[in-house]
Write an enzyme that holds these catalytic residues in place. Sequence first.
Site, short mmCIF file in Angstrom:
data_model
loop_
_atom_site.label_atom_id
_atom_site.label_comp_id
_atom_site.label_asym_id
_atom_site.label_seq_id
_atom_site.Cartn_x
_atom_site.Cartn_y
_atom_site.Cartn_z
N HIS A 192 50.86 20.83 -8.03
CA HIS A 192 50.09 20.86 -9.25
C HIS A 192 49.32 21.99 -9.22
CE1 HIS A 192 46.38 20.66 -6.63
NE2 HIS A 192 46.94 19.81 -5.95
N CYS A 208 49.04 18.24 -0.74
CA CYS A 208 49.60 18.72 -2.23
C CYS A 208 50.11 20.22 -2.33
CB CYS A 208 48.99 18.52 -3.17
SG CYS A 208 48.57 16.39 -3.52
#
Length: 327
Positions: A192, A208
């Site tokens: 992301h 992440c």
Amino acid sequence: MKARLLVILLLTASTTVSALTLAPPKNAGDSLIGNPPAQAKYVTAKQEDTLIDIAVNQLIGQDEIVLANPQVDRWLPGEGTQVRIPSTFLLPNAPRQGVIVNLPEMRIYFYADAGKVIIHSIGIGREDDWKTPLGKTSITGKTKNPSWTPPKSIIAEHLADGDVLKPYYPPGPNNPLGLFAFRLGIPGYLIHSTNKTNGVGMRVSHGCIRMYPSDIEQFFPLIKAGTPVNIVNQPIKVGWHHDTLYMEVYPALEETPASYEERLHSALKLLEQANAGKMPVINSALLQNSLKNPTGIPVALYQRPAYAQNNAQSAENDQAVLDSRTN
């Protein structure tokens, strides 16, 4: 002034750059892409710059720029200092398809149309309980303008540090996920954007993979659901460019430490494998220095004899032509 072997491309640190889109190796057995090995890319630091400012402006990682410039002060490079920007890379040792994430170098490699390779710097998970997982997975979905509901574990961790997270973050520029997100087949993990760009190139996430906002904006339309993703741990990469064998070294991940002897054994094994199972006569001093002082810059360790001889003959011919013109 002595002649320099490197061709220096001088840019100002305020120049805005885009993602690296590089041609694939010309030869099927080669692995080196980017600027020709005899060229290097530099930017000129301004008085107010830090290495981190230059890294963000050039869309590369914090650790990446520090490794590539071991003699430059991180916080005060000094006006006029030439700061090296990595622009030559060895491809990871993995099938050349989809997305490859090499955690030690904190980069994504995406194999796009016509064999082109798109490279992005990334931030990854911390070395504690929030490591980015290894293994093969895929992109299972993609979202523009994602919202974020923090897991209870992350809320509790922030609360212990005196930081209160909201239970819900709506889409928008203040969302920690940024404006674009890819969902991985590994539950709970994303690639992301981020609203904290200084964290790109560092181990600061909860597992992440973070990208610069402008990078993921370009990346987003290129990636389809189902694209394979291979997350690997390769602190030492070895590969050919024509008849020259290169090695590119990064510090080992904290959770997979290795002694110098272990790293040397791994490097020698990779060099032997790359040379059809035969150990080449390498530059041992360069090998040792690269392992002890990793820079993330490919270093030439060996030339096939015929290629080295041709290079020497070519240099002699060039000198003969030069001599004939000056006599």
